[in-house]
Design a protein around this motif. Structure first.
Motif, mmCIF file in Angstrom:
data_model
loop_
_atom_site.group_PDB
_atom_site.id
_atom_site.type_symbol
_atom_site.label_atom_id
_atom_site.label_comp_id
_atom_site.label_asym_id
_atom_site.label_seq_id
_atom_site.Cartn_x
_atom_site.Cartn_y
_atom_site.Cartn_z
ATOM 1 N N ASP A 1 -7.035 1.783 -5.540
ATOM 2 C CA ASP A 1 -8.490 0.967 -4.121
ATOM 3 C C ASP A 1 -10.071 1.805 -4.509
ATOM 4 N N GLN B 1 -3.010 0.970 -4.247
ATOM 5 C CA GLN B 1 -2.516 -0.571 -4.009
ATOM 6 C C GLN B 1 -1.179 -1.589 -4.833
ATOM 7 N N THR C 1 0.685 -1.085 0.544
ATOM 8 C CA THR C 1 -0.069 0.040 0.198
ATOM 9 C C THR C 1 1.110 0.747 -0.818
ATOM 10 N N ALA D 1 -10.573 -6.342 -4.794
ATOM 11 C CA ALA D 1 -9.300 -5.630 -5.263
ATOM 12 C C ALA D 1 -9.450 -5.224 -6.950
#
Length: 152
Positions: free
Chosen positions: A135, A122, A101, A141
């Motif tokens: 994100d 991400q 991240t 995801a």
């Protein structure tokens, strides 16, 4: 004509199902993928010309990122034609030297009226051809992807 049934179908079908599941799993984010600062610095580009440049000094600049590709807390819609631009500071979450991240804190300027906005990128894929994404959904995801085009 006689058709003989064998156990082959019983063995082949489950194998095909497992191969299909494995292929689909390979399409999502690389679970646990992380990058270090040295792997992050450089220019990253997405479809439609969106660009993010990460500097070695912990600063970033971005331009042309689709407004709907990033989740912010804008009280008023940001100015512009549906594309965001701006800059600020970046850091790897967790402080361990590598992370999945990247936290972005925006300065006032460009599409940002003040310095209260922040978001995260991400890591979708690490390795030789890393991919990051903004994100947009905590339950899924995925998001607007950028790929590194130059390093350092």
């Amino acid at each position: 004509m006689k058709v003989r049934r064998t156990g082959t179908a019983i063995v082949v079908l489950p194998c095909l199902v497992l191969l299909g599941i494995s292929a689909l799993a390979g399409c999502g984010p690389d679970e646990g993928a992380e990058l270090g600062s040295d792997q992050l610095t450089g220019v990253w580009q997405g479809t439609g010309g969106g660009t993010v440049r990460f500097g070695t000094d912990g600063r970033f600049e971005m331009s042309g990122i689709p407004r709907d590709a990033v989740v912010f807390s804008f009280s008023d819609p940001p100015p512009g034609d549906g594309r965001l631009s701006g800059g600020g500071e970046w850091e790897l979450a967790g402080g361990d030297g590598t992370s999945g991240t990247i936290e972005l804190g925006f300065d006032a300027g460009g599409s940002f009226a003040d310095d209260s906005e922040a978001t995260v990128l991400q890591v979708k894929e690490a390795g030789d051809r890393p991919v990051l994404y903004f994100d947009t959904d905590a339950d899924e995801a995925y998001g607007y992807e950028v790929r590194r085009v130059t390093s350092g």
